[in-house]
Design a protein around this motif. Structure first.
Motif, short mmCIF file in Angstrom:
data_model
loop_
_atom_site.label_atom_id
_atom_site.label_comp_id
_atom_site.label_asym_id
_atom_site.label_seq_id
_atom_site.Cartn_x
_atom_site.Cartn_y
_atom_site.Cartn_z
N PRO A 43 26.26 -65.59 67.46
CA PRO A 43 27.18 -64.85 66.59
C PRO A 43 27.72 -63.54 66.76
O PRO A 43 26.95 -62.98 67.57
CB PRO A 43 26.26 -65.01 65.25
CG PRO A 43 24.92 -65.20 65.91
CD PRO A 43 24.99 -65.58 67.21
N GLY A 44 28.67 -63.35 66.24
CA GLY A 44 29.05 -61.91 66.57
C GLY A 44 30.45 -61.55 67.22
O GLY A 44 31.27 -62.58 67.45
N VAL A 45 30.85 -60.36 67.82
CA VAL A 45 32.06 -60.07 68.44
C VAL A 45 31.76 -60.34 70.01
O VAL A 45 31.19 -59.29 70.39
CB VAL A 45 32.78 -58.77 67.91
CG1 VAL A 45 33.88 -58.38 68.66
CG2 VAL A 45 32.80 -58.69 66.21
N ILE A 46 32.26 -61.10 70.54
CA ILE A 46 32.44 -61.25 71.89
C ILE A 46 33.22 -61.00 72.82
O ILE A 46 34.51 -61.54 72.31
CB ILE A 46 31.57 -62.84 72.15
CG1 ILE A 46 30.31 -63.17 71.19
CG2 ILE A 46 31.26 -62.88 73.64
CD1 ILE A 46 29.19 -62.46 71.50
N GLY A 68 37.80 -51.21 46.97
CA GLY A 68 36.92 -51.04 45.81
C GLY A 68 36.56 -49.47 45.34
O GLY A 68 37.04 -48.81 46.34
N PRO A 69 35.58 -49.22 44.63
CA PRO A 69 35.21 -48.11 44.23
C PRO A 69 34.62 -47.45 45.49
O PRO A 69 34.35 -46.10 45.66
CB PRO A 69 34.01 -48.31 43.12
CG PRO A 69 34.55 -49.47 42.58
CD PRO A 69 35.10 -50.28 43.56
N ASP A 70 34.00 -48.09 46.34
CA ASP A 70 33.26 -47.63 47.32
C ASP A 70 34.01 -47.75 48.59
O ASP A 70 33.37 -47.40 50.06
CB ASP A 70 31.78 -48.22 47.70
CG ASP A 70 30.94 -48.27 46.54
OD1 ASP A 70 30.80 -46.94 45.74
OD2 ASP A 70 30.20 -49.30 46.13
N GLY A 71 35.22 -48.11 48.63
CA GLY A 71 36.24 -48.03 49.88
C GLY A 71 36.53 -49.60 50.15
O GLY A 71 36.70 -50.21 49.18
N VAL A 72 36.64 -49.79 51.41
CA VAL A 72 37.31 -51.17 52.04
C VAL A 72 36.27 -52.17 51.54
O VAL A 72 35.00 -52.03 51.74
CB VAL A 72 37.25 -51.06 53.39
CG1 VAL A 72 37.82 -52.58 54.09
CG2 VAL A 72 38.59 -50.08 53.85
N VAL A 73 36.90 -53.36 51.03
CA VAL A 73 35.91 -54.47 50.67
C VAL A 73 36.34 -55.38 51.60
O VAL A 73 37.26 -56.07 51.82
CB VAL A 73 36.17 -55.00 49.30
CG1 VAL A 73 35.49 -56.23 49.03
CG2 VAL A 73 35.99 -53.94 48.09
N ARG A 74 35.28 -55.74 52.71
CA ARG A 74 35.54 -56.82 53.81
C ARG A 74 35.02 -58.34 52.92
O ARG A 74 33.78 -58.32 52.14
CB ARG A 74 34.85 -56.39 54.91
CG ARG A 74 35.05 -55.19 55.48
CD ARG A 74 34.88 -54.76 56.76
NE ARG A 74 35.26 -53.51 57.25
CZ ARG A 74 36.43 -53.25 57.86
NH1 ARG A 74 37.20 -54.36 58.09
NH2 ARG A 74 36.73 -51.97 58.19
N LEU A 75 35.28 -59.24 53.47
CA LEU A 75 35.12 -60.64 53.29
C LEU A 75 33.33 -60.84 53.43
O LEU A 75 32.81 -61.54 52.60
CB LEU A 75 35.70 -61.83 54.26
CG LEU A 75 35.33 -63.00 53.99
CD1 LEU A 75 35.77 -63.54 52.58
CD2 LEU A 75 36.01 -64.06 54.99
N GLN A 129 25.32 -66.88 59.78
CA GLN A 129 24.96 -65.58 59.75
C GLN A 129 26.13 -64.61 59.75
O GLN A 129 26.03 -63.59 59.08
CB GLN A 129 24.05 -65.34 60.84
CG GLN A 129 23.20 -63.90 60.62
CD GLN A 129 21.86 -63.76 61.22
OE1 GLN A 129 21.73 -64.54 62.22
NE2 GLN A 129 21.12 -62.75 61.10
N THR A 130 27.15 -64.90 60.58
CA THR A 130 28.26 -64.10 60.63
C THR A 130 29.48 -65.24 60.10
O THR A 130 29.26 -66.46 60.38
CB THR A 130 28.55 -63.51 61.88
OG1 THR A 130 28.82 -64.64 62.83
CG2 THR A 130 27.93 -62.55 62.27
N LEU A 131 30.51 -64.56 59.85
CA LEU A 131 31.55 -65.68 59.25
C LEU A 131 32.85 -65.38 60.69
O LEU A 131 33.30 -64.47 60.94
CB LEU A 131 32.54 -65.13 58.27
CG LEU A 131 31.55 -64.84 56.99
CD1 LEU A 131 32.41 -64.14 55.82
CD2 LEU A 131 30.72 -66.39 56.57
N GLY A 147 34.44 -62.32 59.12
CA GLY A 147 33.66 -61.44 57.99
C GLY A 147 34.20 -59.92 58.05
O GLY A 147 34.20 -59.11 57.03
N ASP A 148 35.13 -59.53 59.22
CA ASP A 148 35.59 -58.01 58.67
C ASP A 148 36.91 -57.97 58.11
O ASP A 148 37.70 -57.05 58.06
CB ASP A 148 35.84 -57.49 60.47
CG ASP A 148 34.54 -57.14 60.97
OD1 ASP A 148 33.54 -56.75 60.16
OD2 ASP A 148 34.34 -57.06 62.26
#
Length: 399
Positions: A155-158, A253-260, A222-224, A246-247
């Motif tokens: 999983p992850g960015v490969i 949102g109130p705290d900045g960027v909302v990611r999937l 575990q990742t999308l 997932g990125d």
């Protein structure tokens, strides 16, 4: 006008011919020409080379011993299963699954190791994977010298071309040159691939996209992850980068960027249950979603809310992907499907609301619960895919 690279064209034609034989064999040269839209001269030249290298075999259709039979028997072509063996693996935080396949992608042996590797030092993870590969190869009554290639799906960015893991939730290190490390340990060419890309190819070769040349796959683990197949070939980003769905940004949102991932990732779904001792242990053992499924059936309000929120976010994301690619089929796989009816219902409703009217009915949504061995077989298919593209000599692939 810039002309195509001759070597690239030869590799593409070779892959096209081998893939036609894999999918439709036994098959005649004329049928290969029709399916690939290559000239009969080109097909004859390629198949002649493949026969010389022992990658394909001839089969005569009809009884060549029967002199009374009219006409000559048709010469059909099929893959040689013994031409190569590869290892594929799915590596997760709590288990490693390995398969050995022949040149056709048929499984010769499997091995599952329920070992927690989450956040272990990279050297320890490499040791465990090496042991798993070697054990699975021995179970197939082979040695590593008989194996042409290994592909590890994580999983992850490969970065596929370099074998570098830019980020993976199961590693505490980033930018790990894992292909070089594992190739040296195994003394065998080793490919590092996104697990989402691997299972995309698994479905194209063996599963629910065998009839398609274009499709999209979304993995909910575990990742999308996102896998894209276009004209029968895997689509990757710059440097062969995998797509981390997932990125994807849903808004601000109130705290900045909302990611999937903050709405639909496994960690986000299970976050409110971390204080529960039994649940925390289930998560550590890789059984968090199975435990969540039981709680949802018991109508746990926190998990129901999280499942519905996740379904809505995934539904909206699928609508955006369909808007971009308009694939005939979108396959959803992974452990989050265990969330069941609340998740799937909210996903379907959000998708129906978000899809543009002009694209309604274009894409079929398919949900799949393939086991880990199928994911590992997809990694093996990635290794085979690259062997099919490679120039060969009588001693093996010439890299």
């Amino acid at each position: 006008m810039k002309t195509a690279d001759p070597e690239l064209m030869r590799a593409m034609n070779r892959l096209s011919v081998l893939d036609a034989i894999r999918r439709h064999g036994p098959i005649s040269r004329v049928e290969i020409s029709e399916r690939t839209e290559l000239s009969t001269t080109t097909v004859s030249a390629i198949t002649g080379s493949l026969l010389d290298d022992g990658l394909i075999l001839t089969r005569h259709e009809g009884d060549i011993r029967n002199a009374a039979a009219r006409g000559r028997p048709r010469v059909m072509l099929e893959l040689n299963p013994a031409a190569a063996r590869v290892v594929g693996a799915k590596i997760t935080a709590s288990r490693m699954v390995f398969v050995v396949t022949d040149f056709c992608g048929d499984v010769l042996s499997t091995l599952t190791l329920p070992i927690r590797i989450d956040r272990q030092p990279i050297s320890v993870i490499a040791d465990l994977i090496e042991d798993g590969v070697r054990r699975c190869v021995v179970d197939a009554e082979l040695s590593l010298k008989d194996v042409h290639s290994v592909c590890l799906g994580l999983p992850g960015v490969i970065e596929h071309r370099t074998g570098r893991i830019r980020f993976s939730p199961i590693l505490k290190d980033t930018n790990v040159d894992f292909a070089t490390e594992m190739s040296a340990r195994l003394d065998t060419p080793t490919i590092i691939e996104s697990d989402a890309t691997a299972i995309t190819l698994a479905h194209h070769w063996f599963g629910k996209a065998r009839d398609l040349e274009d499709m999209v796959l979304i993995s909910l683990e575990q990742t999308l992850g996102l896998g894209v197949l276009h004209e029968g070939r895997l689509f990757r980003g710059a440097g062969g980068l995998s797509h981390n769905l997932g990125d994807l940004v849903l808004g601000m949102g109130p705290d900045g960027v909302v990611r999937l991932s903050s709405q639909a990732g496994e960690q986000a779904i299970l976050a409110d249950q971390r204080g529960d001792g039994a649940f925390a242990e289930a998560v550590k053992l890789g059984r968090g979603m199975a435990h969540a499924q039981a709680l949802i059936k018991a109508e746990d309000s926190q998990l129901l809310t999280a499942a519905i929120r996740a379904g809505e976010a995934i539904g909206l994301s699928i609508a955006n992907i369909v808007t971009l690619f308009a694939p005939p089929r979108v396959i959803l796989v992974g452990t989050s499907l265990a969330l069941g009816a609340p998740f799937l219902k909210s996903l379907g409703q959000a998708y129906a609301l978000a899809i543009p009217p002009s694209l309604q009915g274009v894409s079929e949504l398919v949900f799949d619960d393939s086991n880990d061995e199928f994911w590992a077989r997809g990694a093996a298919a990635v290794a085979l895919y690259e062997l099919y593209e490679s120039p060969w000599s009588t001693t093996g692939p010439a890299h």
